[in-house]
Design an enzyme around this catalytic site. Structure first.
Site, PDB file in Angstrom:
ATOM      1  N   HIS A 106      13.488  -3.419  -2.981  1.00 34.51           N
ATOM      2  CA  HIS A 106      13.295  -2.281  -1.712  1.00 34.51           C
ATOM      3  C   HIS A 106      11.867  -2.597  -1.289  1.00 34.51           C
ATOM      4  O   HIS A 106      10.865  -2.903  -2.041  1.00 34.51           O
ATOM      5  CB  HIS A 106      13.322  -1.001  -2.500  1.00 34.51           C
ATOM      6  CG  HIS A 106      12.938   0.192  -1.427  1.00 34.51           C
ATOM      7  ND1 HIS A 106      13.604   0.354  -0.400  1.00 34.51           N
ATOM      8  CD2 HIS A 106      12.139   1.207  -1.672  1.00 34.51           C
ATOM      9  CE1 HIS A 106      12.715   1.221   0.192  1.00 34.51           C
ATOM     10  NE2 HIS A 106      12.077   1.876  -0.598  1.00 34.51           N
ATOM     11  N   CYS A 135      16.472   5.850  -0.778  1.00 30.62           N
ATOM     12  CA  CYS A 135      16.031   4.613  -0.438  1.00 30.62           C
ATOM     13  C   CYS A 135      17.013   3.716  -1.467  1.00 30.62           C
ATOM     14  O   CYS A 135      17.207   2.510  -1.248  1.00 30.62           O
ATOM     15  CB  CYS A 135      14.679   4.272  -0.854  1.00 30.62           C
ATOM     16  SG  CYS A 135      13.480   5.165   0.047  1.00 30.62           S
ATOM     17  N   ASN A 142       8.997   0.787   5.686  1.00 33.95           N
ATOM     18  CA  ASN A 142       9.936   1.375   4.415  1.00 33.95           C
ATOM     19  C   ASN A 142      10.945   1.916   5.381  1.00 33.95           C
ATOM     20  O   ASN A 142      11.075   3.102   5.878  1.00 33.95           O
ATOM     21  CB  ASN A 142       9.378   2.282   3.497  1.00 33.95           C
ATOM     22  CG  ASN A 142      10.322   2.899   2.411  1.00 33.95           C
ATOM     23  OD1 ASN A 142      11.523   2.833   2.654  1.00 33.95           O
ATOM     24  ND2 ASN A 142       9.937   3.635   1.439  1.00 33.95           N
TER      25      ASN A 142
HETATM   26  O1  UT7 Z   1      10.571   4.496  -0.694  1.00 28.02           O
HETATM   27  C1  UT7 Z   1      10.542   5.542  -1.544  1.00 28.02           C
HETATM   28  C2  UT7 Z   1       9.377   5.378  -2.603  1.00 28.02           C
HETATM   29  N1  UT7 Z   1       8.184   5.235  -1.903  1.00 28.02           N
HETATM   30  C3  UT7 Z   1       7.271   4.570  -2.787  1.00 28.02           C
HETATM   31  O2  UT7 Z   1       7.554   3.565  -3.039  1.00 28.02           O
HETATM   32  C4  UT7 Z   1       5.942   4.623  -2.040  1.00 28.02           C
HETATM   33  C5  UT7 Z   1       5.183   4.840  -3.206  1.00 28.02           C
HETATM   34  N2  UT7 Z   1       3.607   4.838  -3.055  1.00 28.02           N
HETATM   35  C6  UT7 Z   1       2.605   4.325  -2.217  1.00 28.02           C
HETATM   36  O3  UT7 Z   1       3.341   3.150  -1.765  1.00 28.02           O
HETATM   37  C7  UT7 Z   1       1.216   4.480  -2.388  1.00 28.02           C
HETATM   38  O4  UT7 Z   1       0.957   5.425  -3.134  1.00 28.02           O
HETATM   39  C8  UT7 Z   1       0.867   4.873  -0.909  1.00 28.02           C
HETATM   40  C9  UT7 Z   1       0.846   3.393   0.077  1.00 28.02           C
HETATM   41  C10 UT7 Z   1       1.414   6.105  -0.486  1.00 28.02           C
HETATM   42  C11 UT7 Z   1      -0.697   5.370  -0.926  1.00 28.02           C
HETATM   43  O5  UT7 Z   1      -1.533   4.185  -1.680  1.00 28.02           O
HETATM   44  P1  UT7 Z   1      -2.601   4.484  -3.029  1.00 28.02           P
HETATM   45  O6  UT7 Z   1      -3.245   3.330  -3.187  1.00 28.02           O
HETATM   46  O7  UT7 Z   1      -1.615   5.192  -3.908  1.00 28.02           O
HETATM   47  O8  UT7 Z   1      -3.486   5.725  -2.084  1.00 28.02           O
HETATM   48  P2  UT7 Z   1      -3.888   7.266  -2.777  1.00 28.02           P
HETATM   49  O9  UT7 Z   1      -2.515   8.004  -2.423  1.00 28.02           O
HETATM   50  O10 UT7 Z   1      -4.380   7.222  -4.038  1.00 28.02           O
HETATM   51  O11 UT7 Z   1      -4.950   7.397  -1.572  1.00 28.02           O
HETATM   52  C12 UT7 Z   1      -6.314   6.775  -1.719  1.00 28.02           C
HETATM   53  C13 UT7 Z   1      -7.257   7.234  -0.646  1.00 28.02           C
HETATM   54  C14 UT7 Z   1      -7.320   8.923  -0.488  1.00 28.02           C
HETATM   55  O12 UT7 Z   1      -8.510   8.879  -0.243  1.00 28.02           O
HETATM   56  P3  UT7 Z   1      -9.589   9.440  -1.189  1.00 28.02           P
HETATM   57  O13 UT7 Z   1      -9.130  10.720  -2.013  1.00 28.02           O
HETATM   58  O14 UT7 Z   1      -9.777   8.541  -2.165  1.00 28.02           O
HETATM   59  O15 UT7 Z   1     -10.781   9.899  -0.459  1.00 28.02           O
HETATM   60  C15 UT7 Z   1      -6.462   8.968   0.624  1.00 28.02           C
HETATM   61  O16 UT7 Z   1      -6.682  10.183   1.383  1.00 28.02           O
HETATM   62  O17 UT7 Z   1      -6.622   6.712   0.535  1.00 28.02           O
HETATM   63  C16 UT7 Z   1      -6.502   7.776   1.627  1.00 28.02           C
HETATM   64  N3  UT7 Z   1      -5.512   7.520   2.523  1.00 28.02           N
HETATM   65  C17 UT7 Z   1      -5.543   6.879   3.643  1.00 28.02           C
HETATM   66  N4  UT7 Z   1      -6.685   6.334   4.022  1.00 28.02           N
HETATM   67  C18 UT7 Z   1      -6.650   5.672   5.111  1.00 28.02           C
HETATM   68  C19 UT7 Z   1      -4.281   7.759   2.244  1.00 28.02           C
HETATM   69  N5  UT7 Z   1      -3.520   7.353   3.173  1.00 28.02           N
HETATM   70  C20 UT7 Z   1      -4.306   6.681   4.077  1.00 28.02           C
HETATM   71  C21 UT7 Z   1      -4.202   6.168   5.256  1.00 28.02           C
HETATM   72  N6  UT7 Z   1      -5.424   5.756   5.903  1.00 28.02           N
HETATM   73  N7  UT7 Z   1      -2.941   5.913   5.997  1.00 28.02           N
END
Ligand code: UT7
Length: 328
Positions: free
Chosen positions: A255, A114, A285
């Site tokens: 980004h 990225c 993204n």
């Molecule tokens: O471009 C390269 C760099 N990339 C980035 O900068 C991305 C960086 N990371 C992020 O943007 C975020 O971490 C994400 C959007 C990927 C995830 O958001 P988050 O607030 O960090 O969520 P999390 O991974 O901590 O997950 C929270 C909950 C989990 O469920 P439990 O374990 O709390 O029951 C996940 O399983 O949300 C769940 N979850 C979803 N639920 C519904 C993860 N993805 C989804 C989804 N829909 N698509």
């Protein structure tokens, strides 16, 4: 010696097909509300089955050359930033140079995920320092939907396809931007946080089914923390070494990965939302294409005027990150 690297005729190309959050809810256990609240993404574009990343790049490159009225034969280099090339080899840069009939240019791809746009500005400056008469076609192009694991809700909602192209040279011209400074950094000890699979580390024999290692994988939460910390740090370092503060910046173009990351970085840098450009709701993204696509839209929307200083910053797999100051 003043180092002159100007960015001209930035043009983006986005494929027509759109994937909505509701489309994704039909594939995996997710919903529009979660995706919008946690990422800010509403739609992303996907290339056609008949297209590859090089086709997106070619469309953007043709428009860029048309806008500059430069013949392809006047180019000296073709540089392509991508983490989703058509092939391991030949490079997208060679495919482009051939399609444009650019002649015997130096043509190469490089991978900074990225952060590709910012790394490319640094490479372009180095080529121009070496030979100021260079004229570099620089493209950022991604076919991320080809490496998305459509069974992984943690990543499949995030990515989209796009390309952008510009010319880097010493002269500039109407509507161009001078690259005032650029800073690129990395931390390979964190290389496992985001992986775009499908390289030769995937050991396949003919007939083998692909497994998870073929696709994009990411430890989202950890990536998020590094992204905020490093984009803030690199922007502060770049501003400080130029004797500038955020008050000297008219527009901040980060980004486009996650609206919460953008807001956190903006707030730590002390820049109000009115000076931050955001378009990820429409595209998700798009990795290396994210910043040039945002810059092209910001210009078209009248958010960048002649004389404006724009700060761009990115973060991605590697880990890589960086920032650049552009003066339009
Ligand atoms: O471009 C390269 C760099 N990339 C980035 O900068 C991305 C960086 N990371 C992020 O943007 C975020 O971490 C994400 C959007 C990927 C995830 O958001 P988050 O607030 O960090 O969520 P999390 O991974 O901590 O997950 C929270 C909950 C989990 O469920 P439990 O374990 O709390 O029951 C996940 O399983 O949300 C769940 N979850 C979803 N639920 C519904 C993860 N993805 C989804 C989804 N829909 N698509």
């Amino acid at each position: 010696m003043t180092l002159n690297c100007h960015l001209r005729a930035l043009c983006a190309h986005v494929p027509e097909t759109v994937i909505t959050n509701d489309d994704l809810a039909a594939l995996v256990d997710t919903n529009d509300q979660w995706i919008v609240e946690r990422t800010g993404i509403r739609r992303r574009h996907r290339l056609a089955d008949t297209e590859n990343a090089s086709d997106l790049a070619l469309a953007a490159a043709r428009r860029c050359l048309e806008e500059t009225a430069l013949p392809a034969r006047s180019l000296t280099h073709v540089l392509a930033a991508t983490c989703t090339p058509d092939h391991l080899s030949p490079s997208i840069a060679c495919i482009l140079a051939g399609a444009l009939d650019a002649g015997p240019v130096m043509a190469m791809d490089f991978g900074a995920a990225c952060t590709g746009f910012i790394y490319g500005l640094s490479l372009g400056r180095a080529f121009l320092a070496q030979a100021p008469e260079s004229r570099i076609l620089f493209v950022c192009t991604e076919a991320l939907t080809r490496r998305v694991n459509w069974q992984d809700r943690g990543t499949c909602v995030l990515f989209g396809d796009a390309a952008a192209a510009c010319v880097l040279d010493s002269e500039g011209g109407e509507g161009s931007a001078r690259v005032e400074d650029v800073l690129c950094q990395s931390d390979g000890t964190q290389r496992d946080l985001i992986v775009v699979g499908g390289g030769t580390a995937c050991r396949y024999a003919p007939g083998d089914p692909v497994d998870d290692s073929f696709f994009i994988s990411m430890r989202g939460r950890d990536t998020y923390k590094h992204a905020v910390r490093q984009m803030v740090q690199v922007c502060e370092t770049l501003l400080a070494r130029n004797g500038l503060t955020m008050d000297d910046v008219e527009l901040f173009v980060p980004h486009q990965a996650n609206i919460r990351i953008i807001e956190a970085v903006g707030s730590r840098l002390g820049v109000g939302a009115e000076r931050v450009f955001v378009n990820l709701a429409e595209y998700g993204n798009t990795s290396s294409a994210s910043i040039p696509l945002a810059l092209a839209e910001a210009r078209a929307a009248g958010r960048i005027r002649p004389g404006d200083r724009v700060l761009v910053t990115a973060f991605g797999a590697g880990l890589t990150w960086g920032a650049a100051l552009l003066r339009f």
